[in-house]
Design a protein around this motif. Structure first.
Motif, PDB file in Angstrom:
ATOM      1  N   LYS A 144      -1.007 -41.811   3.689  1.00  0.00           N
ATOM      2  CA  LYS A 144      -0.242 -43.046   3.827  1.00  0.00           C
ATOM      3  C   LYS A 144       0.859 -42.904   4.864  1.00  0.00           C
ATOM      4  CE  LYS A 144       2.447 -41.865  -0.321  1.00  0.00           C
ATOM      5  NZ  LYS A 144       2.743 -42.292  -1.716  1.00  0.00           N
ATOM      6  N   ILE A 145       1.197 -44.047   5.425  1.00  0.00           N
ATOM      7  CA  ILE A 145       2.363 -44.178   6.295  1.00  0.00           C
ATOM      8  C   ILE A 145       3.447 -44.874   5.476  1.00  0.00           C
ATOM      9  CG2 ILE A 145       3.310 -45.211   8.394  1.00  0.00           C
ATOM     10  CD1 ILE A 145       0.471 -45.201   9.548  1.00  0.00           C
ATOM     11  N   VAL A 146       4.641 -44.313   5.490  1.00  0.00           N
ATOM     12  CA  VAL A 146       5.768 -44.924   4.776  1.00  0.00           C
ATOM     13  C   VAL A 146       6.775 -45.393   5.820  1.00  0.00           C
ATOM     14  CG1 VAL A 146       7.584 -44.626   3.075  1.00  0.00           C
ATOM     15  CG2 VAL A 146       5.414 -43.405   2.802  1.00  0.00           C
ATOM     16  N   LEU A 147       7.012 -46.688   5.883  1.00  0.00           N
ATOM     17  CA  LEU A 147       7.980 -47.263   6.821  1.00  0.00           C
ATOM     18  C   LEU A 147       9.355 -47.275   6.159  1.00  0.00           C
ATOM     19  CD1 LEU A 147       5.856 -50.247   8.189  1.00  0.00           C
ATOM     20  CD2 LEU A 147       6.076 -47.931   9.116  1.00  0.00           C
ATOM     21  N   VAL A 148      10.294 -46.577   6.781  1.00  0.00           N
ATOM     22  CA  VAL A 148      11.615 -46.361   6.199  1.00  0.00           C
ATOM     23  C   VAL A 148      12.673 -47.024   7.079  1.00  0.00           C
ATOM     24  CG1 VAL A 148      13.273 -44.610   5.452  1.00  0.00           C
ATOM     25  CG2 VAL A 148      10.808 -44.149   5.311  1.00  0.00           C
ATOM     26  N   PRO A 149      13.642 -47.735   6.508  1.00  0.00           N
ATOM     27  CA  PRO A 149      14.709 -48.330   7.332  1.00  0.00           C
ATOM     28  C   PRO A 149      15.525 -47.244   8.025  1.00  0.00           C
ATOM     29  CG  PRO A 149      14.728 -49.211   5.091  1.00  0.00           C
ATOM     30  CD  PRO A 149      13.802 -48.046   5.084  1.00  0.00           C
ATOM     31  N   GLU A 150      15.856 -47.484   9.283  1.00  0.00           N
ATOM     32  CA  GLU A 150      16.765 -46.548   9.955  1.00  0.00           C
ATOM     33  C   GLU A 150      18.174 -46.758   9.382  1.00  0.00           C
ATOM     34  OE1 GLU A 150      19.107 -47.830  12.319  1.00  0.00           O
ATOM     35  OE2 GLU A 150      18.465 -49.869  11.916  1.00  0.00           O
ATOM     36  N   PRO A 151      19.079 -45.797   9.569  1.00  0.00           N
ATOM     37  CA  PRO A 151      20.370 -45.822   8.864  1.00  0.00           C
ATOM     38  C   PRO A 151      21.154 -47.126   8.981  1.00  0.00           C
ATOM     39  CG  PRO A 151      20.057 -43.707   9.926  1.00  0.00           C
ATOM     40  CD  PRO A 151      18.903 -44.569  10.351  1.00  0.00           C
ATOM     41  N   ALA A 152      21.213 -47.727  10.179  1.00  0.00           N
ATOM     42  CA  ALA A 152      21.987 -48.966  10.342  1.00  0.00           C
ATOM     43  C   ALA A 152      21.394 -50.093   9.506  1.00  0.00           C
ATOM     44  CB  ALA A 152      22.041 -49.363  11.814  1.00  0.00           C
ATOM     45  N   THR A 153      20.048 -50.204   9.517  1.00  0.00           N
ATOM     46  CA  THR A 153      19.389 -51.238   8.723  1.00  0.00           C
ATOM     47  C   THR A 153      19.584 -50.980   7.240  1.00  0.00           C
ATOM     48  OG1 THR A 153      17.714 -51.554  10.430  1.00  0.00           O
ATOM     49  CG2 THR A 153      17.192 -52.370   8.234  1.00  0.00           C
ATOM     50  N   LEU A 154      19.481 -49.704   6.849  1.00  0.00           N
ATOM     51  CA  LEU A 154      19.687 -49.348   5.451  1.00  0.00           C
ATOM     52  C   LEU A 154      21.089 -49.710   4.996  1.00  0.00           C
ATOM     53  CD1 LEU A 154      18.243 -47.972   3.091  1.00  0.00           C
ATOM     54  CD2 LEU A 154      19.206 -45.809   3.866  1.00  0.00           C
ATOM     55  N   LEU A 155      22.081 -49.503   5.864  1.00  0.00           N
ATOM     56  CA  LEU A 155      23.466 -49.859   5.543  1.00  0.00           C
ATOM     57  C   LEU A 155      23.601 -51.362   5.357  1.00  0.00           C
ATOM     58  CD1 LEU A 155      26.429 -49.087   5.211  1.00  0.00           C
ATOM     59  CD2 LEU A 155      26.677 -49.248   7.707  1.00  0.00           C
ATOM     60  N   LEU A 156      22.971 -52.142   6.271  1.00  0.00           N
ATOM     61  CA  LEU A 156      23.029 -53.598   6.162  1.00  0.00           C
ATOM     62  C   LEU A 156      22.365 -54.089   4.883  1.00  0.00           C
ATOM     63  CD1 LEU A 156      22.252 -54.662   9.846  1.00  0.00           C
ATOM     64  CD2 LEU A 156      24.445 -54.839   8.644  1.00  0.00           C
ATOM     65  N   LEU A 157      21.230 -53.466   4.520  1.00  0.00           N
ATOM     66  CA  LEU A 157      20.557 -53.846   3.280  1.00  0.00           C
ATOM     67  C   LEU A 157      21.455 -53.557   2.082  1.00  0.00           C
ATOM     68  CD1 LEU A 157      16.930 -52.541   4.007  1.00  0.00           C
ATOM     69  CD2 LEU A 157      17.692 -54.924   3.915  1.00  0.00           C
ATOM     70  N   GLY A 158      22.147 -52.411   2.148  1.00  0.00           N
ATOM     71  CA  GLY A 158      23.055 -52.054   1.066  1.00  0.00           C
ATOM     72  C   GLY A 158      24.219 -53.015   0.958  1.00  0.00           C
ATOM     73  N   LEU A 159      24.785 -53.415   2.114  1.00  0.00           N
ATOM     74  CA  LEU A 159      25.892 -54.367   2.118  1.00  0.00           C
ATOM     75  C   LEU A 159      25.438 -55.729   1.619  1.00  0.00           C
ATOM     76  CD1 LEU A 159      27.621 -53.464   5.515  1.00  0.00           C
ATOM     77  CD2 LEU A 159      28.455 -52.983   3.195  1.00  0.00           C
ATOM     78  N   GLY A 160      24.188 -56.100   2.003  1.00  0.00           N
ATOM     79  CA  GLY A 160      23.659 -57.380   1.539  1.00  0.00           C
ATOM     80  C   GLY A 160      23.517 -57.406   0.033  1.00  0.00           C
ATOM     81  N   GLY A 161      23.039 -56.309  -0.535  1.00  0.00           N
ATOM     82  CA  GLY A 161      22.903 -56.217  -1.981  1.00  0.00           C
ATOM     83  C   GLY A 161      24.253 -56.269  -2.676  1.00  0.00           C
TER      84      GLY A 161
END
Length: 290
Positions: A265-282
């Motif tokens: 399988k290929i696992v698509l992972v958010p890069e750090p900036a996107t991950l931070l934005l997702l965290g802030l959105g939550g």
């Protein structure tokens, strides 16, 4: 016409790992990829035996060696059983040239910052290779070894099998990536030069490829973060060819055809900036709910 097409296929897929594709196309045989890996290992074993008879140079004493000169033989680091605890270090520097294979065993460490390796760089056991520059023909990780590519050029491809680990943060791959077994590959940068024109990634068995980035799409259709698996669940070359595009964490564009087999399988992972934005959105959503 068929002969010309077959000749083109041989030019387009020069590596030994793709020999099963040649057999299937040219002779109509469904060859298992494990037989191809066996061929690779047997070929390597013959090279090692030849090295034991004086056809290679061994660095087995736990020292540190800086290679800024030309070696016309194969180079074998901590190959002997008695060298298992030596942790010999070999540094390939600018101006250095190994015109055959470079093979690391046991707990040895190889660093490539410049120079060239005319054939494959292979890692076995728990050895490590770190590539920051220079040019090699191919990189091949197996056993429990680790290869980190942070720059430089691989003329052919990267291969991983068994429990081999590959980390790619930068650099250029000529033809792509082939991985199998329980290998683990992480990619956050780098370029597969011909991946959009050829089968840039061939993934099979239980291997996992984690790609860090954003704006991913398969065949032009946007996909979110998560897993991409085989559509048929069999051998990789029977799966439909798909194309994955996106932007890697370091900003490199990603555009590669791929084939997945078995439970790989290929696992698509958010890069750090996107991950931070997702965290802030939550976090914002939780505050609104309260």
């Amino acid at each position: 016409m068929e002969k010309e097409e077959n000749e083109r296929l041989f030019e387009d897929f020069p590596s030994i790992y793709n020999s099963a594709v040649f057999l299937r196309i040219l002779f109509g045989k469904e060859e298992e990829m494990k037989n191809v890996r066996l061929t690779i290992c047997l070929t390597a074993a013959v090279l090692f035996m030849a090295a034991g008879q004086g056809f290679g140079i061994a660095f087995n004493d736990g020292g540190t060696y800086n290679i800024n000169y030309t070696i016309n033989d194969g180079v074998y680091v901590d190959e002997a059983d008695e060298a298992s605890g030596m942790q010999t270090t070999l540094n390939l520097l600018e101006g250095g040239s190994i015109n055959s294979v470079l093979v690391a065993f046991h707990n040895s460490q190889v660093t490539i910052t410049g120079g060239t390796v005319g054939s494959v760089v292979q890692t076995y056991d728990s050895s490590q290779v770190k590539m920051f520059g220079g040019t090699v023909n191919a990189l091949y990780a197996c056993g429990n070894s680790q290869i980190t590519m942070s720059g430089g050029t691989v003329g052919d491809a990267l291969y991983a099998t068994n429990n081999g680990q590959l980390t790619i943060t930068d650099g250029t791959l000529g033809f792509g990536l082939s991985a199998s077994g329980d290998s683990r590959v992480t990619m956050s940068g780098g370029t597969i030069a011909r991946g959009s024109l050829y089968f840039g990634m061939q993934l099979q068995e239980q291997m996992i490829l984690a790609i860090s980035g954003f704006d991913f799409a398969i065949d032009g259709i946007h996909v979110g973060f998560g897993e991409i698996t085989s559509q048929l669940g069999g051998i990789w070359y029977n799966d439909p060819v798909r194309r994955l595009t996106g932007t890697l964490a370091n900003g490199d564009k990603f555009d590669n055809q791929f084939l997945i087999g078995n439970t790989a399988k290929i696992v698509l992972v958010p890069e750090p900036a996107t991950l931070l934005l997702l965290g802030l959105g939550g976090l914002v959503l939780r505050r609104k709910n309260h």
